[in-house]
Design an enzyme around this catalytic site. Structure first.
Site, mmCIF file in Angstrom:
data_model
loop_
_atom_site.group_PDB
_atom_site.id
_atom_site.type_symbol
_atom_site.label_atom_id
_atom_site.label_comp_id
_atom_site.label_asym_id
_atom_site.label_seq_id
_atom_site.Cartn_x
_atom_site.Cartn_y
_atom_site.Cartn_z
ATOM 1 C CB SER A 106 37.481 36.676 44.856
ATOM 2 O OG SER A 106 38.127 36.678 43.611
ATOM 3 C CB SER B 103 41.054 38.530 44.165
ATOM 4 O OG SER B 103 39.732 38.894 44.521
ATOM 5 C CE LYS C 197 39.323 41.252 47.303
ATOM 6 N NZ LYS C 197 38.498 40.317 46.502
#
Lengths: 128, 509
Positions: free
Chosen positions: B181, B157, B82
């Protein structure tokens, strides 16, 4: 359900937010029209949090971390190799020698110079 | 190509092939890079693909193997990271214009661990700006689509990481989970994701959002692969002052344990939080499967979790407003030209997107003089009450069960104009963050929803549903053990759908 999109609860406990003041504290500049929109959105978010005020929290210890007994550790106070200064400085927008540069904070005589002029000068001097 | 393609295989299977010398790390990495080239235009999971670095690392791993050396637990496996986790020398944008060109000067501890164990970092994945969002639509740098239905969000996210795994672009990925997330996008894309106990995995090198809630967690196609990543990233790190110094078990080993006899509680409050019919049906079937596996299931009550979302949306923005004050143009990333220091701060901070601005405002308000006690302090006290509820429940139960999300993946744009409806997507996941508990999302079925065609041919779309298993602090073992047992029972059905979806993605059109 605490948060229901749409229906406002009237806001018995919810103060009217002074968005300009809060924006100033947050170092955010709200553009024309943005303040009203922000006001509406924050107000409705806070109104949906009204239910929190129905809880009796008297005598309850606050939790600032994730669980009981979790303690922040401190580093031992000793010299050791860390991140190399130059590697860190590579990500800084404006550097002179090994200093982080920012616009002049105090006013001297004469008109203040533009940041990009100063930066250009440093770059020329540093051969960058 | 299809079922037997390398890109459709799980990490554990790829590792076996590489160890047996049947394929090389280079072949594996090339297969995934080709897959990325093929489907990325439809998915948009990556902000950056590290082709050359990845291939170079794969060749190094192959050399190690050829010379009889151990290449590490992950030797040759591609991993996506990420974009709020630092990989030295690579851009680390956090999905923000603020850091669009910022190059990380060091490796996060988890990234260093991945490299030490022979992983091949293959790219950085898209995310909501500074991890604030539940759909990845708040990214300032790109659009990620749900591989199951391109009109829908992948969740967020960590939407890029979850979509990349689901699409077969990478077998393993890292995300971060502050309020769901990792778990919510895993649920939306039909893969498995774990939020570890707070303190289990080092946060050093993770761009901070809400420091008392953030944890880095693995995303993979199944529980076994999640365990493999957990074995690598868990453990004490003196660079993170909240990292816990306690023994780490071998998570892969727990898979041989039986889940029979475990006691599971189902908090009744979780099924009233706007849970859709399809999700509820899948969840109820999951409970039956768990019972058949010998897990005792009983309804329970966590009365305080109805306040969790409100509590979270005060605490997380409050911490974020403080953490994000560092993005002022002085030390990192973007700097706007200005005559004065203050003007520079203000103009630089114009580059935060709308959701980030909203949360900074909300958090600043909750911490401001006159409102601190009423908002932030009250929320911190409610957090204590929520933790007490969990503590009580775990005196009776080994694990708690709920759906991961109230609904399946929603449409792109459906919730962007209404922050409150977006926040609702987190209602079942935030409690674990507030209490610091480990929580797993594992695929448990599908909801069929209308495809929304132009009326001519209305077909049904299969959208994945996630089962959430929450455990006691530092008891990831029991959570993973139950998750693994459950997944074995549904794996054939879930993976048949996954393979079918992946094949469809690869087709032209």
């Amino acid at each position: 359900m605490p948060l229901k999109a749409g229906a406002g609860s009237g806001g018995k406990h919810t103060p009217k937010i002074d968005v300009k003041h809060v924006a100033r504290l947050a170092m955010l500049k709200l553009e024309d029209g943005e303040a009203e929109k922000m006001q509406r959105e924050l107000q409705s978010i806070l109104e949906h949090m009204e239910e929190l005020f129905s809880l009796d929290v008297k005598g309850v210890e606050p939790s600032f971390g994730s669980f009981d007994g979790a303690e922040l550790r401190l580093f031992p106070d000793e010299v050791r190799a860390g991140l190399c200064r130059n590697e860190f400085l590579r990500g800084v927008p404006a550097v002179r020698d090994s200093y982080v540069m920012v616009p002049r904070t105090g006013q001297e005589q004469g008109s203040p110079r533009k940041n990009n002029e100063i930066e250009g000068e440093w770059r020329a001097r540093d051969g960058r | 190509m299809g079922d037997n393609a390398l890109w459709n295989m799980k990490a554990s299977a790829l590792l076996e092939l590489m160890t047996a010398g049947e394929v090389s790390a280079t072949e594996v990495v090339e297969a995934f890079l080709d897959r990325i080239s093929e489907v990325e235009p439809k998915v948009g999971a990556f902000l950056e693909v590290m082709r050359e670095e990845g291939l170079a690392q794969a060749r190094r791993i192959d050399k190690l193997r050829q010379s009889g050396e151990y290449p590490g637990l992950l030797g040759g496996l591609p991993v996506a990271v990420k974009d709020n986790i630092c990989v030295a020398g690579a851009r680390c944008t956090s999905g923000s214009r603020m850091l669009a060109n910022w190059i990380a000067p060091y490796d996060a501890t988890v990234v260093r661990a991945l490299k030490e164990q022979g992983a091949v970092i293959i790219g950085k994945t898209n995310m909501d700006e500074f991890a604030m969002g539940s759909s990845t639509e708040n990214s300032a740098l790109g659009l990620t689509r749900n591989p199951w239905d391109p009109r829908r969000v992948p969740g967020g996210s960590s939407g890029g990481s979850a979509a990349a795994v689901a699409a077969g672009e990478v077998p393993l990925a890292l995300g971060s989970d502050t309020g769901g997330s990792v778990r919510q996008p895993a649920a939306f894309t039909g893969v498995t994701g774990l939020k570890p106990t707070y303190g289990r995995v080092s946060r050093y090198g993770l761009v901070a959002f809400a420091s008392s809630l953030d944890q880095i967690g693995p995303i993979a196609a199944d529980v076994k692969d999640v365990c493999l990543l957990m074995d690598v990233i868990s453990g004490f790190d003196e660079r993170d002052s909240t990292s816990e110094d306690r023994p780490v078990p071998s998570y892969s080993r727990v898979l041989s344990k039986s889940a029979r006899g475990l006691k599971a509680g189902v908090p009744k409050e979780c099924l009233t939080q706007g849970v859709s019919r399809g999700v509820r049906e899948c969840f109820e079937r999951a409970l039956e499967i768990l019972e058949d596996l010998g897990i005792g299931i009983k309804e329970t009550s966590l009365p305080m979790i109805r306040y969790a979302l409100d509590c979270y949306y005060i605490i997380a923005p409050a911490e974020a407003s403080s953490n994000l004050s560092r993005f002022d143009g002085v030390r990192y990333g973007l700097r706007a030209e200005a005559k004065s220091l203050e003007e520079m701060y203000m103009r630089t901070r114009r580059n935060f997107g709308p959701e980030v601005r909203r949360r900074i405002m909300l958090g600043t308000f909750a911490l401001s003089a006159g409102y601190y006690d009423a908002y932030y302090l009250r929320a911190a006290k409610v957090r204590t009450l929520i933790r007490r509820d969990f503590k009580r429940a775990f005196e009776e139960f080994d694990i708690l069960l709920s759906p991961t999300t109230p609904t399946t993946a929603f449409l792109l744009g459906e919730r962007t104009q209404d922050p409150l409806s977006m926040y609702m997507a987190d209602v079942l996941t935030v409690p674990a963050n507030l209490a610091g508990l480990p929580a797993l999302s594992v695929p448990c079925g599908f909801e069929d929803v209308p495809s929304g065609g132009n009326g001519e041919k209305e077909t049904l779309r299969r959208l994945p549903v996630g089962l959430q298993i929450t455990g006691r602090p530092f008891d990831e073992e029991t959570v993973l053990c139950a998750g693994y047992a459950f997944y074995q029972a549904v794996a054939a059905a879930v993976e048949a759908e996954l393979t079918c979806m992946r094949k469809g993605l690869g087709q032209v059109g």
